[in-house]
Write a protein that holds these residues in place. Sequence first.
Motif, PDB file in Angstrom:
ATOM      1  N   LEU A 282    -105.035 -71.483  69.517  1.00 28.03           N
ATOM      2  CA  LEU A 282    -104.523 -71.738  71.035  1.00 28.03           C
ATOM      3  C   LEU A 282    -104.138 -73.269  71.276  1.00 28.03           C
ATOM      4  O   LEU A 282    -102.994 -73.544  71.911  1.00 28.03           O
ATOM      5  CB  LEU A 282    -105.310 -71.364  72.195  1.00 28.03           C
ATOM      6  CG  LEU A 282    -105.410 -69.504  71.925  1.00 28.03           C
ATOM      7  CD1 LEU A 282    -106.605 -69.267  73.088  1.00 28.03           C
ATOM      8  CD2 LEU A 282    -104.201 -69.117  72.426  1.00 28.03           C
ATOM      9  N   ALA A 283    -104.727 -74.197  70.809  1.00 28.36           N
ATOM     10  CA  ALA A 283    -104.518 -75.626  70.845  1.00 28.36           C
ATOM     11  C   ALA A 283    -103.116 -75.829  70.115  1.00 28.36           C
ATOM     12  O   ALA A 283    -102.554 -76.602  70.829  1.00 28.36           O
ATOM     13  CB  ALA A 283    -105.789 -76.645  70.484  1.00 28.36           C
ATOM     14  N   LEU A 284    -103.045 -75.448  68.999  1.00 30.01           N
ATOM     15  CA  LEU A 284    -102.027 -75.787  68.271  1.00 30.01           C
ATOM     16  C   LEU A 284    -100.607 -75.345  69.044  1.00 30.01           C
ATOM     17  O   LEU A 284     -99.792 -75.944  69.049  1.00 30.01           O
ATOM     18  CB  LEU A 284    -102.015 -75.033  66.854  1.00 30.01           C
ATOM     19  CG  LEU A 284    -102.822 -75.678  65.897  1.00 30.01           C
ATOM     20  CD1 LEU A 284    -103.113 -74.852  64.669  1.00 30.01           C
ATOM     21  CD2 LEU A 284    -102.318 -77.333  65.448  1.00 30.01           C
ATOM     22  N   VAL A 285    -100.484 -74.023  69.540  1.00 28.31           N
ATOM     23  CA  VAL A 285     -99.646 -73.266  70.075  1.00 28.31           C
ATOM     24  C   VAL A 285     -99.184 -74.374  71.400  1.00 28.31           C
ATOM     25  O   VAL A 285     -98.082 -74.230  71.930  1.00 28.31           O
ATOM     26  CB  VAL A 285     -99.988 -71.871  70.494  1.00 28.31           C
ATOM     27  CG1 VAL A 285     -98.980 -71.315  71.467  1.00 28.31           C
ATOM     28  CG2 VAL A 285    -100.123 -71.069  69.250  1.00 28.31           C
ATOM     29  N   SER A 286    -100.238 -74.613  72.234  1.00 26.77           N
ATOM     30  CA  SER A 286     -99.806 -75.564  73.240  1.00 26.77           C
ATOM     31  C   SER A 286     -99.501 -76.758  73.288  1.00 26.77           C
ATOM     32  O   SER A 286     -99.091 -77.631  73.825  1.00 26.77           O
ATOM     33  CB  SER A 286    -101.268 -75.509  74.389  1.00 26.77           C
ATOM     34  OG  SER A 286    -102.256 -76.366  73.776  1.00 26.77           O
ATOM     35  N   ARG A 292     -91.885 -73.149  74.807  1.00 28.86           N
ATOM     36  CA  ARG A 292     -92.622 -72.167  74.488  1.00 28.86           C
ATOM     37  C   ARG A 292     -92.608 -71.795  73.210  1.00 28.86           C
ATOM     38  O   ARG A 292     -91.514 -71.747  72.355  1.00 28.86           O
ATOM     39  CB  ARG A 292     -91.819 -70.822  75.143  1.00 28.86           C
ATOM     40  CG  ARG A 292     -92.684 -69.583  74.651  1.00 28.86           C
ATOM     41  CD  ARG A 292     -91.861 -68.226  75.249  1.00 28.86           C
ATOM     42  NE  ARG A 292     -92.758 -67.284  76.118  1.00 28.86           N
ATOM     43  CZ  ARG A 292     -92.169 -66.765  76.815  1.00 28.86           C
ATOM     44  NH1 ARG A 292     -90.930 -66.458  77.149  1.00 28.86           N
ATOM     45  NH2 ARG A 292     -92.939 -65.897  77.681  1.00 28.86           N
ATOM     46  N   TYR A 293     -93.733 -71.549  72.461  1.00 21.10           N
ATOM     47  CA  TYR A 293     -94.003 -71.303  70.770  1.00 21.10           C
ATOM     48  C   TYR A 293     -93.525 -69.860  70.700  1.00 21.10           C
ATOM     49  O   TYR A 293     -93.996 -68.710  71.439  1.00 21.10           O
ATOM     50  CB  TYR A 293     -95.364 -71.291  70.773  1.00 21.10           C
ATOM     51  CG  TYR A 293     -95.534 -71.099  69.043  1.00 21.10           C
ATOM     52  CD1 TYR A 293     -95.210 -72.050  68.067  1.00 21.10           C
ATOM     53  CD2 TYR A 293     -96.079 -69.849  68.461  1.00 21.10           C
ATOM     54  CE1 TYR A 293     -95.149 -71.655  66.823  1.00 21.10           C
ATOM     55  CE2 TYR A 293     -96.143 -69.518  67.221  1.00 21.10           C
ATOM     56  CZ  TYR A 293     -95.657 -70.376  66.150  1.00 21.10           C
ATOM     57  OH  TYR A 293     -95.790 -70.044  64.969  1.00 21.10           O
ATOM     58  N   CYS A 294     -92.320 -69.604  70.160  1.00 19.54           N
ATOM     59  CA  CYS A 294     -91.480 -68.574  69.945  1.00 19.54           C
ATOM     60  C   CYS A 294     -92.031 -67.585  68.589  1.00 19.54           C
ATOM     61  O   CYS A 294     -91.400 -66.541  68.637  1.00 19.54           O
ATOM     62  CB  CYS A 294     -89.833 -68.643  70.000  1.00 19.54           C
ATOM     63  SG  CYS A 294     -89.652 -69.294  71.764  1.00 19.54           S
ATOM     64  N   GLY A 295     -92.892 -68.045  67.731  1.00 18.26           N
ATOM     65  CA  GLY A 295     -93.318 -67.180  66.683  1.00 18.26           C
ATOM     66  C   GLY A 295     -94.519 -66.258  67.108  1.00 18.26           C
ATOM     67  O   GLY A 295     -94.686 -66.245  68.475  1.00 18.26           O
ATOM     68  N   ASP A 296     -95.160 -65.535  66.194  1.00 13.04           N
ATOM     69  CA  ASP A 296     -96.186 -64.878  66.463  1.00 13.04           C
ATOM     70  C   ASP A 296     -97.453 -65.816  66.502  1.00 13.04           C
ATOM     71  O   ASP A 296     -97.486 -66.731  65.400  1.00 13.04           O
ATOM     72  CB  ASP A 296     -96.225 -63.662  65.611  1.00 13.04           C
ATOM     73  CG  ASP A 296     -97.150 -62.540  66.247  1.00 13.04           C
ATOM     74  OD1 ASP A 296     -97.837 -62.829  67.267  1.00 13.04           O
ATOM     75  OD2 ASP A 296     -97.376 -61.461  65.767  1.00 13.04           O
ATOM     76  N   VAL A 321     -95.815 -67.218  61.676  1.00 15.39           N
ATOM     77  CA  VAL A 321     -96.817 -66.739  62.270  1.00 15.39           C
ATOM     78  C   VAL A 321     -97.929 -67.615  62.197  1.00 15.39           C
ATOM     79  O   VAL A 321     -98.215 -68.420  61.234  1.00 15.39           O
ATOM     80  CB  VAL A 321     -97.272 -65.263  62.258  1.00 15.39           C
ATOM     81  CG1 VAL A 321     -97.739 -65.248  60.599  1.00 15.39           C
ATOM     82  CG2 VAL A 321     -98.506 -64.701  62.838  1.00 15.39           C
ATOM     83  N   ILE A 322     -99.014 -67.917  63.399  1.00 12.02           N
ATOM     84  CA  ILE A 322    -100.352 -68.736  63.159  1.00 12.02           C
ATOM     85  C   ILE A 322    -101.537 -67.848  63.189  1.00 12.02           C
ATOM     86  O   ILE A 322    -101.418 -67.181  64.065  1.00 12.02           O
ATOM     87  CB  ILE A 322    -100.368 -69.857  64.363  1.00 12.02           C
ATOM     88  CG1 ILE A 322     -99.195 -70.584  64.683  1.00 12.02           C
ATOM     89  CG2 ILE A 322    -101.425 -70.781  63.740  1.00 12.02           C
ATOM     90  CD1 ILE A 322     -99.224 -71.368  65.418  1.00 12.02           C
ATOM     91  N   LEU A 323    -102.063 -67.717  62.358  1.00 13.48           N
ATOM     92  CA  LEU A 323    -103.242 -66.742  61.873  1.00 13.48           C
ATOM     93  C   LEU A 323    -104.713 -67.607  62.012  1.00 13.48           C
ATOM     94  O   LEU A 323    -104.822 -68.534  61.633  1.00 13.48           O
ATOM     95  CB  LEU A 323    -103.274 -66.072  60.790  1.00 13.48           C
ATOM     96  CG  LEU A 323    -101.915 -65.088  60.806  1.00 13.48           C
ATOM     97  CD1 LEU A 323    -102.141 -64.235  59.392  1.00 13.48           C
ATOM     98  CD2 LEU A 323    -102.135 -63.916  61.638  1.00 13.48           C
ATOM     99  N   GLY A 324    -105.649 -67.057  62.754  1.00 14.55           N
ATOM    100  CA  GLY A 324    -106.995 -67.718  62.977  1.00 14.55           C
ATOM    101  C   GLY A 324    -107.885 -66.619  62.355  1.00 14.55           C
ATOM    102  O   GLY A 324    -107.931 -65.568  62.561  1.00 14.55           O
ATOM    103  N   VAL A 325    -108.484 -67.288  61.131  1.00 14.33           N
ATOM    104  CA  VAL A 325    -109.401 -65.971  60.356  1.00 14.33           C
ATOM    105  C   VAL A 325    -110.690 -66.874  60.068  1.00 14.33           C
ATOM    106  O   VAL A 325    -110.816 -67.966  60.313  1.00 14.33           O
ATOM    107  CB  VAL A 325    -108.647 -65.710  59.151  1.00 14.33           C
ATOM    108  CG1 VAL A 325    -107.512 -65.051  59.393  1.00 14.33           C
ATOM    109  CG2 VAL A 325    -108.423 -66.809  58.035  1.00 14.33           C
ATOM    110  N   THR A 326    -111.940 -65.986  59.745  1.00 10.22           N
ATOM    111  CA  THR A 326    -113.118 -66.545  59.519  1.00 10.22           C
ATOM    112  C   THR A 326    -113.344 -65.987  58.244  1.00 10.22           C
ATOM    113  O   THR A 326    -114.460 -66.685  57.679  1.00 10.22           O
ATOM    114  CB  THR A 326    -113.960 -66.126  60.620  1.00 10.22           C
ATOM    115  OG1 THR A 326    -114.210 -64.676  60.915  1.00 10.22           O
ATOM    116  CG2 THR A 326    -113.892 -66.846  62.143  1.00 10.22           C
TER     117      THR A 326
END
Length: 585
Positions: A282-286, A292-296, A321-326
């Motif tokens: 979310l920090a990256l997108v903001s 507006r970030y228009c990718g997924d 797309v930006i994916l956050g994973v653990t």
Amino acid sequence: MDPFDSCDSREGASKTAATNSQTPEPWSRFSAWLECVCVVTFDLELGQAIELVYPHDVKLTEKEKTSICYLSFPDSYSGCLGDTQFSFRLRHSVGRRGSWFGQEDAYNRAAPVTLQKEHAHFHGYVYFRQVKDASVKRGYFQKSLVVVSRLPFVELFHSLLQVIAPEYFEKLEPCLETVCNEIDQWPAPVPGQTLNLPVMGVVMQVTIPSNVETPAGSLSKQTQQENLLPAPMILPSVHELDLFKCFQSVLIHVQMLWELMLLGEPVVVMAPSPTGSSETVLALVSSIAPMRYCGDYRPYFTIHDSEFKEYTTRTQAPPNVILGVTNPFFIKTFQCWPHIIRLGDLKISGDLPKQLKIKKLAKLKTLDTKPGIYTAYKTFLQKDKALIKRILKGIQKKRPSEVQSSILRRHLLDQTQSFIFPLEQYLSSLMPPQRTVSPWKTPPQIRPFSQEEFIKTLDQGGPHLTSVLKGDWMGLYRRFFRSPNFDGWYRLRHREMTQKVECLHLEAICAADLLAWTRDKSEVEIVDLILKLREKLAKARRHQLPVKEEQLERLEQSIQTIISSLPEDLQTVLHRQSQSEPHEH
């Protein structure tokens, strides 16, 4: 996306809210804020399962329920004991119809593009509790309280969960029903107004940013009457995260991360916990706001996600797309992705946070991969060393986190605005001159966007005029033109410009002497004019163009005057046709 330009949108939103307060549909006020509240639990036979959805009649598809189940629990690798908060973003099922209410479009017209309600995704905000419990077979109490909304208000909804979740875990369902009924009494989310939102004896005070000039801090009428409420808990923002906390280990790479976001590059963020992954995404997108970030983007993504196959296929280039994973399993899965940020637990070196190093993608092989940024990306612009120095000095001086965040946010905002300004200047040159707008001709065309023509304007009016950053700005623009962010930004701006021309044309028609024009025209030409004017009027009302209502009423009056100058049989036909048409309001 409904980014209609609007001069009276705040007023429109207030009117809608007022109408709703007189005859509210069931749960209409609740739905202005939330889609639903879910409780997800761990069932020994079923695994993760939805125990409760409130309101009970909310329509989630089976696919959406399954996704919410998997996205509401931390991955088993995260080992989250105690209470954990994080967020996710979920694609709607195909063919779903949203629960729209009147304030939907009014809200979106008044809100900044980065805060508009989403039409194709839900945001989920999770409060997960895992504690030892001998009365449960597995020895642990595991439950998540999840707030599902179309609004990207991460700070507001996490604050709401901090108030209601601990209480809910103690008292369970009756408490949740009370909370939902309280939310159903909240005033509508109106951009530009300060709102008091009471829940469980606490009053959260928030101001939703607006893209329309509004008097600062005006309290809504409803909240001014609530003198008996306790002193409010004032939230500094509905959506802004602690940027400094999110970027502590990548401060020296902020410039590169901003470029990756601007260009909509595929990025995977691997973090030890869903909190770390979701906050970083979310920090990256903001970081490219106000664009507006228009990718997924998926703040938290699991192998159970319905898009897992789509995003991990090796047969095509990774999607935007930006994916956050653990889950460490993803290290192997995403080896072919061009940019991977592997976060670890924050380490301190001396009195400064240890910064991640840039590493070659080839080293991303084993499951014990060390933290780092795995990429071959070379930045177009040089780092702002003065900014990095200022932030690092702030750490040594123990400057408060919110001040550090403010410095970072200001820098990123200035950088994005320096980048957008030349594009905006060039766009305004594509608008037809106002003198070419005639009531007797179709509206003039907006000139097409020429990348080469734009590049030629950079010597005279480029970002170097407002930004201290040196580097290959031209190369950055050329790459940007191939990104989803340029496509999204240009579509939005072109739509707004087209509307502006439509408004100017409509104003010219309203100011013209239409009756005088008809005096030497045939009946066929006059009827054709009437039909075109009616269509124009309906379109203006349907799209709620920022044209004054009195102008539209004057146009309606002109149409009636022209009709009354025609023979009676034609008048009857035109009146009958007018009555059979659906009126757009």
